[in-house]
Write an enzyme that holds these catalytic residues in place. Structure first.
Site, mmCIF file in Angstrom:
data_model
loop_
_atom_site.group_PDB
_atom_site.id
_atom_site.type_symbol
_atom_site.label_atom_id
_atom_site.label_comp_id
_atom_site.label_asym_id
_atom_site.label_seq_id
_atom_site.Cartn_x
_atom_site.Cartn_y
_atom_site.Cartn_z
ATOM 1 N N GLY A 139 0.828 -1.194 0.000
ATOM 2 C CA GLY A 139 0.000 0.000 0.000
ATOM 3 C C GLY A 139 0.870 1.254 0.000
ATOM 4 N N GLY A 163 -7.232 -8.287 -6.471
ATOM 5 C CA GLY A 163 -5.828 -8.102 -6.832
ATOM 6 C C GLY A 163 -5.077 -9.358 -6.422
ATOM 7 C CB ILE A 185 -6.841 -8.358 4.844
ATOM 8 C CG1 ILE A 185 -7.489 -8.912 3.576
ATOM 9 C CG2 ILE A 185 -7.065 -9.338 5.966
ATOM 10 C CD1 ILE A 185 -6.842 -8.516 2.344
ATOM 11 C CG HIS A 216 -1.898 -3.201 9.414
ATOM 12 N ND1 HIS A 216 -2.111 -2.023 8.779
ATOM 13 C CD2 HIS A 216 -1.456 -4.053 8.444
ATOM 14 C CE1 HIS A 216 -1.817 -2.122 7.490
ATOM 15 N NE2 HIS A 216 -1.417 -3.367 7.268
ATOM 16 N N GLY A 259 -0.888 -8.534 8.995
ATOM 17 C CA GLY A 259 -1.050 -9.459 7.872
ATOM 18 C C GLY A 259 0.257 -9.895 7.227
HETATM 19 O O1 LIG Z 1 2.317 -3.499 2.716
HETATM 20 C C1 LIG Z 1 1.229 -3.081 3.089
HETATM 21 O O2 LIG Z 1 0.606 -2.224 2.452
HETATM 22 C C2 LIG Z 1 0.644 -3.590 4.310
HETATM 23 O O3 LIG Z 1 -0.428 -3.219 4.671
HETATM 24 C C3 LIG Z 1 1.424 -4.576 5.082
HETATM 25 O O4 LIG Z 1 0.628 -5.483 5.771
#
Ligand SMILES: O=C(O)C(=O)CO
Length: 314
Positions: A74, A151, A231, A281, A283
């Site tokens: 992101g 995605g 997520i 957060h 993930g």
């Molecule tokens: O890399 C990203 O955008 C994340 O949210 C990592 O979990």
């Protein structure tokens, strides 16, 4: 690369990434307590980290900065328009984290459907009075899963969920995708997805278009027994609307790796709800994935200095 380029690193990257960077560049690890990264970056060609970069930051950063590389998929913390307007390049680190985040999506989906957080809370308070129909959750088998934003992470999530005898996969987004066809998933409108899915998995990035897209109206369209998994990004959800939906039984449960705000204050309403599984957060927080993300960001920087295309240009 004849010149020794200077890179300012603002995230606590694993040594494998720093060592690789050091083979070709002069590297400075920024003091995490330093208030003024923008001033510090004046002396550097590259910024490597998840620092928020906007017009104000770039105004004080001066003219030496040539590339911003974020070790994340992101990039809503980057004002891409401002960065590009100044002729600065930008890279990010998608794909290498998709498996790890998909694992967490599946985990949250199961935990929320099977009321695991509620069970754990009862265990901690000594209230596990088991009857035959005690704490019944819902199966995944024969259900419909709707992925919002198919995605790489959405795709990896669908692949993993196929092991759970799901009847139907739906997805929505800007357009129908070949990968959707390959996965046997049906492209539908957001409205249809919300109305038909037993599990809604939100994988969208944060943009103007997706900000608070999950609001009262969206939750009202979902089935009463449905589970909402997020997520993607916390701000794609109107948190107060989600709390209302969970409290009023508009939806069954939620599994959240991302929230707004982040982190949630310890006394936040979401943390008090038995039907909300909430993670801070995490993930992509695995040793392997964080190394891959950091190395991808480093390779973006090195490729740039070597005049090659970035691995993942924004
Ligand atoms: O890399 C990203 O955008 C994340 O949210 C990592 O979990």
């Amino acid at each position: 690369m004849s010149e020794m380029y200077r890179v300012l690193v603002t995230s606590d990257l694993p040594s494998v990434a720093i060592d690789l960077l050091k083979t070709k560049c002069e590297v400075t690890i920024a003091d995490p307590k330093s208030a003024d990264v923008a001033k510090q970056v004046q002396q550097y060609d590259a910024l490597l980290g998840t620092t928020r970069v906007d017009g104000k930051f770039l105004d004080s950063a001066g003219s030496r900065l040539k590339i911003v590389a974020t070790p994340s998929a992101g990039y809503d913390h980057l004002d891409v328009e401002e960065i590009k307007r100044r002729g600065i390049r930008a890279g990010h680190s998608p794909r290498v984290l998709s498996a790890a985040v998909a694992e967490v999506a599946v985990c949250l989906l199961i935990m929320a459907a099977r009321r695991m957080h509620e069970g754990r809370r009862l265990l901690e308070t000594g209230k596990t009075q088991k009857g035959f129909q005690w704490l019944l959750g819902h199966d995944l088998r024969h259900k419909t899963v709707g992925v919002v934003g198919l995605g790489d992470i959405g795709t990896e999530t669908v692949k993993r969920l196929k092991a759970f005898a799901i009847d139907k996969f739906l997805y929505t987004g800007h357009s129908r995708k070949k990968i959707g066809d390959d996965l046997g998933a049906e492209f539908v409108t957001l409205d249809a997805l919300l109305r038909q899915s037993d599990f809604v998995v939100n994988c969208v990035p944060l943009t103007k278009e997706t900000t608070k897209m999950f609001d009262d109206a969206a939750f009202a369209k979902m089935k009463k027994d449905s589970v909402f998994v997020n997520i993607g990004r916390g701000l794609t959800v109107d948190t107060e609307a989600l709390v209302r939906a969970l409290k009023n039984g508009t939806i069954y449960a939620a599994g959240l790796d991302v929230t707004d705000p982040e982190p949630l204050p310890v006394d936040h309403e979401l943390l008090k709800l038995p039907n909300a599984v909430v993670l801070p957060h995490m993930g992509s927080q695995t040793v392997e994935t964080r190394e891959d993300m950091a190395v991808t960001a480093v390779k973006n920087v090195l490729n740039f200095f070597e005049g090659k295309p970035l691995l993942y240009e924004i």
